[in-house]
Design a protein around this motif. Structure first.
Motif, PDB file in Angstrom:
ATOM      1  N   LEU A 140       0.877  -1.237   0.083  1.00  0.00           N
ATOM      2  CA  LEU A 140      -0.090  -0.073   0.089  1.00  0.00           C
ATOM      3  C   LEU A 140       0.836   1.308  -0.007  1.00  0.00           C
ATOM      4  O   LEU A 140       2.117   1.240   0.370  1.00  0.00           O
ATOM      5  CB  LEU A 140      -0.894   0.049   1.364  1.00  0.00           C
ATOM      6  CG  LEU A 140      -2.076  -1.074   1.446  1.00  0.00           C
ATOM      7  CD1 LEU A 140      -2.831  -0.773   2.684  1.00  0.00           C
ATOM      8  CD2 LEU A 140      -3.104  -1.015   0.152  1.00  0.00           C
ATOM      9  N   THR A 141       0.121   2.365  -0.469  1.00  0.00           N
ATOM     10  CA  THR A 141       0.935   3.690  -0.273  1.00  0.00           C
ATOM     11  C   THR A 141      -0.067   4.682   0.227  1.00  0.00           C
ATOM     12  O   THR A 141      -1.409   4.753   0.061  1.00  0.00           O
ATOM     13  CB  THR A 141       1.141   4.268  -1.806  1.00  0.00           C
ATOM     14  OG1 THR A 141       2.126   3.492  -2.442  1.00  0.00           O
ATOM     15  CG2 THR A 141       1.637   5.641  -1.829  1.00  0.00           C
ATOM     16  N   VAL A 142       0.602   5.362   1.261  1.00  0.00           N
ATOM     17  CA  VAL A 142      -0.504   6.256   1.978  1.00  0.00           C
ATOM     18  C   VAL A 142       0.396   7.434   2.166  1.00  0.00           C
ATOM     19  O   VAL A 142       1.343   7.617   1.959  1.00  0.00           O
ATOM     20  CB  VAL A 142      -0.699   5.322   3.564  1.00  0.00           C
ATOM     21  CG1 VAL A 142      -1.557   4.223   3.580  1.00  0.00           C
ATOM     22  CG2 VAL A 142       0.776   5.333   4.248  1.00  0.00           C
ATOM     23  N   ASP A 143      -0.570   8.747   2.404  1.00  0.00           N
ATOM     24  CA  ASP A 143      -0.209   9.876   2.416  1.00  0.00           C
ATOM     25  C   ASP A 143      -0.119  10.316   3.817  1.00  0.00           C
ATOM     26  O   ASP A 143      -1.214  10.237   4.579  1.00  0.00           O
ATOM     27  CB  ASP A 143      -0.833  10.859   1.595  1.00  0.00           C
ATOM     28  CG  ASP A 143      -0.782  10.588   0.149  1.00  0.00           C
ATOM     29  OD1 ASP A 143       0.519   9.988  -0.272  1.00  0.00           O
ATOM     30  OD2 ASP A 143      -1.669  10.614  -0.739  1.00  0.00           O
ATOM     31  N   LEU A 144       0.672  11.060   4.332  1.00  0.00           N
ATOM     32  CA  LEU A 144       0.613  11.636   5.753  1.00  0.00           C
ATOM     33  C   LEU A 144      -0.232  12.779   5.687  1.00  0.00           C
ATOM     34  O   LEU A 144      -0.548  13.460   4.656  1.00  0.00           O
ATOM     35  CB  LEU A 144       2.220  12.388   6.121  1.00  0.00           C
ATOM     36  CG  LEU A 144       3.222  11.078   6.435  1.00  0.00           C
ATOM     37  CD1 LEU A 144       4.489  12.093   6.557  1.00  0.00           C
ATOM     38  CD2 LEU A 144       3.124  10.443   7.449  1.00  0.00           C
ATOM     39  N   ASP A 145      -0.964  13.136   6.691  1.00  0.00           N
ATOM     40  CA  ASP A 145      -2.081  14.140   6.712  1.00  0.00           C
ATOM     41  C   ASP A 145      -1.523  15.196   7.119  1.00  0.00           C
ATOM     42  O   ASP A 145      -0.209  15.491   7.364  1.00  0.00           O
ATOM     43  CB  ASP A 145      -3.318  13.448   7.564  1.00  0.00           C
ATOM     44  CG  ASP A 145      -2.839  13.357   9.179  1.00  0.00           C
ATOM     45  OD1 ASP A 145      -1.666  13.835   9.448  1.00  0.00           O
ATOM     46  OD2 ASP A 145      -3.314  12.714   9.885  1.00  0.00           O
ATOM     47  N   SER A 146      -2.312  16.282   7.302  1.00  0.00           N
ATOM     48  CA  SER A 146      -1.833  17.533   7.606  1.00  0.00           C
ATOM     49  C   SER A 146      -1.075  17.605   8.944  1.00  0.00           C
ATOM     50  O   SER A 146      -0.436  18.654   9.434  1.00  0.00           O
ATOM     51  CB  SER A 146      -2.730  18.781   7.774  1.00  0.00           C
ATOM     52  OG  SER A 146      -3.963  18.352   8.601  1.00  0.00           O
ATOM     53  N   GLY A 147      -1.526  16.595   9.909  1.00  0.00           N
ATOM     54  CA  GLY A 147      -0.570  16.546  11.186  1.00  0.00           C
ATOM     55  C   GLY A 147       0.470  15.896  11.005  1.00  0.00           C
ATOM     56  O   GLY A 147       1.282  15.445  12.090  1.00  0.00           O
ATOM     57  N   GLY A 148       0.971  15.140   9.957  1.00  0.00           N
ATOM     58  CA  GLY A 148       2.044  14.571   9.744  1.00  0.00           C
ATOM     59  C   GLY A 148       1.924  13.143  10.247  1.00  0.00           C
ATOM     60  O   GLY A 148       2.917  12.533  10.521  1.00  0.00           O
ATOM     61  N   ASN A 149       0.731  12.476  10.095  1.00  0.00           N
ATOM     62  CA  ASN A 149       0.483  10.915  10.425  1.00  0.00           C
ATOM     63  C   ASN A 149      -0.423  10.450   9.451  1.00  0.00           C
ATOM     64  O   ASN A 149      -1.055  10.937   8.747  1.00  0.00           O
ATOM     65  CB  ASN A 149      -0.322  10.898  12.154  1.00  0.00           C
ATOM     66  CG  ASN A 149       0.492  11.763  13.027  1.00  0.00           C
ATOM     67  OD1 ASN A 149       1.550  11.276  13.270  1.00  0.00           O
ATOM     68  ND2 ASN A 149      -0.239  12.811  13.468  1.00  0.00           N
ATOM     69  N   ALA A 150      -0.103   9.018   9.416  1.00  0.00           N
ATOM     70  CA  ALA A 150      -1.090   8.101   8.539  1.00  0.00           C
ATOM     71  C   ALA A 150      -1.013   6.792   9.307  1.00  0.00           C
ATOM     72  O   ALA A 150      -0.459   6.449  10.118  1.00  0.00           O
ATOM     73  CB  ALA A 150      -0.140   8.041   7.325  1.00  0.00           C
ATOM     74  N   SER A 151      -2.168   6.204   9.224  1.00  0.00           N
ATOM     75  CA  SER A 151      -2.374   4.606   9.484  1.00  0.00           C
ATOM     76  C   SER A 151      -3.073   3.693   8.558  1.00  0.00           C
ATOM     77  O   SER A 151      -3.773   4.400   7.630  1.00  0.00           O
ATOM     78  CB  SER A 151      -3.120   4.913  10.821  1.00  0.00           C
ATOM     79  OG  SER A 151      -4.496   5.209  10.443  1.00  0.00           O
ATOM     80  N   VAL A 152      -2.928   2.500   8.827  1.00  0.00           N
ATOM     81  CA  VAL A 152      -3.310   1.429   7.851  1.00  0.00           C
ATOM     82  C   VAL A 152      -4.014   0.531   8.527  1.00  0.00           C
ATOM     83  O   VAL A 152      -3.740   0.260   9.933  1.00  0.00           O
ATOM     84  CB  VAL A 152      -2.261   0.934   6.944  1.00  0.00           C
ATOM     85  CG1 VAL A 152      -1.818   1.992   5.919  1.00  0.00           C
ATOM     86  CG2 VAL A 152      -1.371   0.305   7.667  1.00  0.00           C
TER      87      VAL A 152
END
Length: 223
Positions: A140-152
């Motif tokens: 998978l490829t995920v983008d960090l959000d505006s807070g600099g976080n991501a989760s799967v």
């Protein structure tokens, strides 16, 4: 039976019977008086077996197969049932099991002799699932959000994992990412079934920082 002199002796050609004599038997009665005179007649002796067999049960443990099914035969829960005439047949009220039956199940064993006499006992059939699932992963490829976080989630990484029974639970050893984990990250997906059997596979989670920075300027005066 009678005689003109009143005293006579009665004799039978057969006076003992066993399981082989069940049904009608012709027995000859001979009457002999003190003068040596005799007469005879035939009687029908009907032998019946009205004694029930004795059903004895034991527990059995069986395992589900790759399709989530299992079966038993009556002899697997028989602990030596017997009958006075030996010949018996065994039957059970439930001989097939599936994923819904994992654990202890009560099955009734019925013992029947050749004359239709029966006895029953209850046996415990323990159904086990020792068949491990097959874990299948996807990258998978995920983008960090505006807070600099991501989760799967494990379900997102799952790519068609299978098991002989439904109800797989998925978990990841790493599910949260931040700015320090940008780029490729190796994660382990664990697929666990309801019986506790597991399998694992690995996937690459690529973390991207796609949110541009926010430039804020301030006017200043210099001399």
């Amino acid at each position: 039976t009678s005689d003109n002199c009143g005293t006579f002796m009665l004799l039978l050609n057969k006076d003992e019977f066993n399981c082989f004599d069940i049904g009608a038997n012709i027995v000859t009665l001979t009457v002999e008086d003190n003068g040596g005179n005799s007469d005879f007649c035939d009687a029908t002796v009907t032998v019946e077996d009205n004694l029930n067999p004795t059903a004895l049960c034991l527990s059995a443990t069986i395992e589900l197969d790759a399709d989530g099914n299992a079966s038993i035969v009556a002899s697997q829960v028989d602990a030596g049932s017997s009958d006075n005439c030996q010949a018996i047949s065994l039957s059970i009220n439930n001989d097939t099991f599936d994923c819904d039956d994992i654990g202890s199940n009560i099955t009734t064993l019925t013992v029947t002799d050749d004359d239709g006499n029966t006895d029953e006992c209850n046996a415990t059939v323990i159904v086990q699932d020792n068949f491990s699932p097959t874990a299948v992963c996807q990258d998978l490829t995920v983008d960090l959000d505006s807070g600099g976080n991501a989760s799967v989630t494990g379900a997102q990484v799952n790519n068609g994992s299978t098991d002989n029974c439904d109800g797989l639970i998925f978990s990841l050893d790493i599910s949260s990412f931040d700015c320090s984990t940008t780029g490729p990250n190796t994660v382990i997906l664990t697929a666990e079934d309801e019986a506790g059997n597991i399998d694992t596979c690995s996937a690459i989670i690529t973390v991207l920082e796609a949110v541009p920075p926010s430039a804020l300027c301030a006017d200043i005066s210099v001399e």
